[in-house]
Design a protein around this motif. Structure first.
Motif, PDB file in Angstrom:
ATOM      1  N   ARG A  94       0.843  -1.201   0.000  1.00 43.98           N
ATOM      2  CA  ARG A  94       0.000   0.000   0.000  1.00 43.98           C
ATOM      3  C   ARG A  94       0.873   1.244   0.000  1.00 43.98           C
ATOM      4  N   PHE A  95       0.272   2.363  -0.362  1.00 47.75           N
ATOM      5  CA  PHE A  95       0.942   3.648  -0.215  1.00 47.75           C
ATOM      6  C   PHE A  95       0.701   4.141   1.211  1.00 47.75           C
ATOM      7  N   GLY A  96       1.718   4.783   1.799  1.00 47.36           N
ATOM      8  CA  GLY A  96       1.647   5.132   3.208  1.00 47.36           C
ATOM      9  C   GLY A  96       1.405   6.587   3.541  1.00 47.36           C
ATOM     10  N   PHE A  97       1.541   7.494   2.567  1.00 47.10           N
ATOM     11  CA  PHE A  97       1.491   8.924   2.870  1.00 47.10           C
ATOM     12  C   PHE A  97       0.212   9.318   3.592  1.00 47.10           C
ATOM     13  N   GLU A  98      -0.922   8.928   3.053  1.00 45.45           N
ATOM     14  CA  GLU A  98      -2.201   9.348   3.621  1.00 45.45           C
ATOM     15  C   GLU A  98      -2.424   8.746   5.014  1.00 45.45           C
ATOM     16  N   GLU A  99      -2.056   7.481   5.179  1.00 46.42           N
ATOM     17  CA  GLU A  99      -2.208   6.812   6.472  1.00 46.42           C
ATOM     18  C   GLU A  99      -1.352   7.475   7.550  1.00 46.42           C
ATOM     19  N   VAL A 100      -0.111   7.782   7.219  1.00 48.67           N
ATOM     20  CA  VAL A 100       0.791   8.391   8.191  1.00 48.67           C
ATOM     21  C   VAL A 100       0.403   9.847   8.450  1.00 48.67           C
ATOM     22  N   ALA A 101      -0.112  10.538   7.436  1.00 50.46           N
ATOM     23  CA  ALA A 101      -0.610  11.899   7.646  1.00 50.46           C
ATOM     24  C   ALA A 101      -1.759  11.901   8.660  1.00 50.46           C
ATOM     25  N   TYR A 102      -2.648  10.935   8.533  1.00 46.57           N
ATOM     26  CA  TYR A 102      -3.754  10.797   9.494  1.00 46.57           C
ATOM     27  C   TYR A 102      -3.198  10.583  10.901  1.00 46.57           C
ATOM     28  N   LEU A 103      -2.231   9.697  11.027  1.00 41.29           N
ATOM     29  CA  LEU A 103      -1.623   9.402  12.319  1.00 41.29           C
ATOM     30  C   LEU A 103      -1.022  10.653  12.948  1.00 41.29           C
ATOM     31  N   LEU A 104      -0.247  11.412  12.180  1.00 37.60           N
ATOM     32  CA  LEU A 104       0.449  12.572  12.736  1.00 37.60           C
ATOM     33  C   LEU A 104      -0.522  13.683  13.119  1.00 37.60           C
ATOM     34  N   ILE A 105      -1.529  13.925  12.301  1.00 38.71           N
ATOM     35  CA  ILE A 105      -2.440  15.045  12.561  1.00 38.71           C
ATOM     36  C   ILE A 105      -3.455  14.713  13.644  1.00 38.71           C
ATOM     37  N   PHE A 106      -3.979  13.478  13.638  1.00 35.61           N
ATOM     38  CA  PHE A 106      -5.060  13.133  14.567  1.00 35.61           C
ATOM     39  C   PHE A 106      -4.608  12.305  15.767  1.00 35.61           C
ATOM     40  N   GLY A 107      -3.351  11.825  15.737  1.00 37.84           N
ATOM     41  CA  GLY A 107      -2.804  11.181  16.923  1.00 37.84           C
ATOM     42  C   GLY A 107      -3.056   9.704  17.058  1.00 37.84           C
ATOM     43  N   GLU A 108      -3.673   9.086  16.072  1.00 36.32           N
ATOM     44  CA  GLU A 108      -3.903   7.646  16.130  1.00 36.32           C
ATOM     45  C   GLU A 108      -4.009   7.085  14.714  1.00 36.32           C
ATOM     46  N   LEU A 109      -3.744   5.782  14.592  1.00 38.04           N
ATOM     47  CA  LEU A 109      -3.849   5.142  13.291  1.00 38.04           C
ATOM     48  C   LEU A 109      -5.313   5.041  12.865  1.00 38.04           C
ATOM     49  N   PRO A 110      -5.587   5.258  11.588  1.00 34.43           N
ATOM     50  CA  PRO A 110      -6.977   5.189  11.138  1.00 34.43           C
ATOM     51  C   PRO A 110      -7.447   3.757  10.940  1.00 34.43           C
ATOM     52  N   SER A 111      -8.747   3.543  11.132  1.00 37.35           N
ATOM     53  CA  SER A 111      -9.336   2.282  10.710  1.00 37.35           C
ATOM     54  C   SER A 111      -9.404   2.298   9.180  1.00 37.35           C
ATOM     55  N   LYS A 112      -9.746   1.166   8.607  1.00 38.81           N
ATOM     56  CA  LYS A 112      -9.859   1.104   7.152  1.00 38.81           C
ATOM     57  C   LYS A 112     -10.899   2.100   6.643  1.00 38.81           C
ATOM     58  N   LYS A 113     -12.026   2.185   7.358  1.00 39.91           N
ATOM     59  CA  LYS A 113     -13.079   3.117   6.970  1.00 39.91           C
ATOM     60  C   LYS A 113     -12.613   4.563   7.121  1.00 39.91           C
ATOM     61  N   ASP A 114     -11.937   4.858   8.247  1.00 40.21           N
ATOM     62  CA  ASP A 114     -11.432   6.220   8.479  1.00 40.21           C
ATOM     63  C   ASP A 114     -10.432   6.619   7.403  1.00 40.21           C
ATOM     64  N   LEU A 115      -9.575   5.687   7.007  1.00 45.73           N
ATOM     65  CA  LEU A 115      -8.562   5.984   6.007  1.00 45.73           C
ATOM     66  C   LEU A 115      -9.203   6.309   4.665  1.00 45.73           C
ATOM     67  N   GLU A 116     -10.218   5.544   4.275  1.00 43.01           N
ATOM     68  CA  GLU A 116     -10.897   5.802   3.006  1.00 43.01           C
ATOM     69  C   GLU A 116     -11.606   7.154   3.033  1.00 43.01           C
ATOM     70  N   SER A 117     -12.224   7.487   4.162  1.00 36.07           N
ATOM     71  CA  SER A 117     -12.894   8.787   4.294  1.00 36.07           C
ATOM     72  C   SER A 117     -11.890   9.933   4.224  1.00 36.07           C
ATOM     73  N   PHE A 118     -10.726   9.725   4.850  1.00 33.32           N
ATOM     74  CA  PHE A 118      -9.680  10.745   4.846  1.00 33.32           C
ATOM     75  C   PHE A 118      -9.142  10.960   3.433  1.00 33.32           C
ATOM     76  N   LYS A 119      -8.923   9.884   2.707  1.00 29.71           N
ATOM     77  CA  LYS A 119      -8.463   9.991   1.324  1.00 29.71           C
ATOM     78  C   LYS A 119      -9.489  10.749   0.476  1.00 29.71           C
ATOM     79  N   ASP A 120     -10.760  10.456   0.688  1.00 26.67           N
ATOM     80  CA  ASP A 120     -11.817  11.153  -0.056  1.00 26.67           C
ATOM     81  C   ASP A 120     -11.812  12.642   0.263  1.00 26.67           C
ATOM     82  N   LEU A 121     -11.579  12.982   1.547  1.00 29.56           N
ATOM     83  CA  LEU A 121     -11.550  14.386   1.947  1.00 29.56           C
ATOM     84  C   LEU A 121     -10.371  15.107   1.298  1.00 29.56           C
ATOM     85  N   LEU A 122      -9.204  14.474   1.302  1.00 28.39           N
ATOM     86  CA  LEU A 122      -8.035  15.087   0.656  1.00 28.39           C
ATOM     87  C   LEU A 122      -8.270  15.271  -0.843  1.00 28.39           C
ATOM     88  N   ALA A 123      -8.908  14.288  -1.481  1.00 29.58           N
ATOM     89  CA  ALA A 123      -9.205  14.398  -2.917  1.00 29.58           C
ATOM     90  C   ALA A 123     -10.179  15.539  -3.182  1.00 29.58           C
TER      91      ALA A 123
END
Length: 455
Positions: A94-123
């Motif tokens: 997998r690509f890690g940029f979006e997942e690690v960005a979520y971790l650094l900004i929000f303080g915890e690793l995203p769930s699969k659903k959270d990660l997909e929502s975050f990617k959609d928001l960035l897009a």
């Protein structure tokens, strides 16, 4: 055309410059006398404690019997070892940029659903205001992409209906928009420079919402939009490794300092960009690449250790390359035995060098990495170990990816905007005081002299 009057150096300017040099030179012995930690670091490189953070930890030593003992470098993002983070998304392809960005900004690793929502928001945020490319980026193109990036960020202030609102929801919205838009500002700025200054075809590709950040950079940069999976994966890794490095690095500390004044997100980000632009900070990988270009011209046999050692010695003696007395990419303000980012990077760099048919160049890099600490220890008095830092290999990676040198430091910024955003939010939530360290005045008091009596 450049405004030539800006560049005109007159005899009067030379005279005034000499006046500055004469009256602004502080006796170096005074720094020792008053125990000033120059660069906010002690002689061993340990930083002066200026704040607290939960975002990242840089570990370069351990305490044994109340003594600092250098150890292999470690980097933790929100308490998680960077090696584990990288191993996680790499092992799952997998690509890690979006997942690690979520971790650094929000303080915890995203769930699969959270990660997909975050990617959609960035897009969703990856859209520039109407005519922004034409009216802002295409006009007055600059050869310096960091200045183009800063100008674009500051101009975005005028398009924001709530630019000065420093509430956390609003700052978060601004920060995520900047994370999404930095690749566009950087690549489009370069395309404008390439077209108007170098006479090349103008290519503007729209970002693809299904692509990762790394994929979109290569898609927008290349005329044919084509790239391999390995190319995108290694660029993604480079962005993750450059994303954050604790609160004390120059540009992130700038984020804390400027944020503490209560200013807006765009001004804070522009200030951090100005810091990162400096060759002692984000511009180091360009120097590494240029140094190796010079080395390859002057060392006929790249496997001749004596010849390579002689060139490295000449660098330190200010007899080679830019005569600055530095081996670029070697040494770090914090790390001594090793930089974990360089260690992670090296294996992937080797894979890419094989794909590109550049095995010989990689072997030269590896040889310099091994020999440079020995040469430095012989020629210089050093207070801690010296090892390759992440910049040592990142320039080589960018070169293999076909990135122009104008975009090397912006690539750093595209990654580091995540760390800056996390630290800005942390400063707004946790600090509350304007940062104001002390400076001691060492100039003697003198009497005022009337104008008619001055020489």
């Amino acid at each position: 055309m450049p405004y030539k009057k800006f560049a005109k150096l007159t005899p009067e300017l030379s005279r005034l410059s000499e006046l500055c040099i004469k009256n602004d030179k502080i006796d170096p012995e005074l720094y020792s006398k008053f125990e000033v930690k120059r660069g906010l670091r002690d002689i061993s490189g340990r930083g002066v404690l200026a704040g607290l953070t939960e975002i990242a930890e840089v570990r370069a030593y351990i305490i044994q019997d109340e003594e600092m003992v250098p150890c292999e470098g470690k980097l933790f993002y929100r308490g998680i070892d960077i090696e584990e983070l990288v191993g996680g998304f790499i092992s799952e392809n997998r690509f890690g940029f979006e997942e690690v960005a979520y971790l650094l900004i929000f303080g915890e690793l995203p769930s699969k659903k959270d990660l997909e929502s975050f990617k959609d928001l960035l897009a969703e945020y990856c859209t520039l205001p109407e005519s922004f490319v034409r009216d802002i980026i295409m006009k007055a193109p600059s050869s310096d992409m960091m200045n183009t990036l800063a100008r674009s960020v500051l101009t975005l202030y005028a398009y924001d209906p709530q630019p000065d609102d420093t509430s956390i929801p609003n700052v978060l919205r601004q920060s995520l928009q900047l994370v999404s838009l930095f690749p566009l500002f950087s690549v489009y700025g370069y395309q404008a420079f390439r077209h108007y200054k170098e006479g090349q075809s103008l290519v503007i590709h729209q970002p693809q919402p299904e692509y990762s950040t790394a994929q979109n950079i290569l898609h927008m940069l290349r005329d044919d939009s084509k790239f391999t999976q390995l190319e995108a994966s290694i660029l993604d890794l480079a962005l993750v490794l450059h994303m954050e490095h604790g609160g004390g690095n120059n540009s992130t500390f700038t984020t804390h300092v400027v944020t503490s004044s209560g200013t807006d997100t765009y001004s804070s980000t522009a200030a951090s960009l100005a810091s990162l632009k400096g060759p002692k900070h984000g511009g180091a990988n360009i120097k590494v690449t240029q140094m190796f270009e010079d080395m390859k011209k002057n060392v006929k046999d790249w496997e001749d250790e004596d010849a390579v050692r002689s060139y490295l010695t000449a660098l330190l003696k200010k007899e080679a390359f830019d005569k600055a007395g530095l081996i670029y990419g070697m040494g770090h303000a914090v790390y001594s035995l090793s930089d974990p980012r360089a260690n992670i990077f090296k294996g992937f760099v080797e894979r890419l060098s094989k794909e590109k048919g550049l095995d010989k160049e990689f072997k030269l890099y590896s040889l310099v990495e091994r020999m440079a600490p020995e040469v430095i220890a012989k020629e210089r008095k050093i207070y801690k170990g010296v090892s390759a830092n992440v910049d040592f290999y990142s320039g080589f990676v960018y070169d293999m990816l076909g990135l122009p040198q104008e975009l090397y430091t912006p690539m750093f910024a595209i990654a580091r905007i995540v760390g800056w955003s996390a630290h800005r939010i942390e400063e707004l939530i946790s600090a509350g005081k304007i940062i104001r360290p002390a400076y001691k005045n060492v100039a003697p008091h003198t009497e005022y002299v009337p104008l008619e009596e001055r020489d």
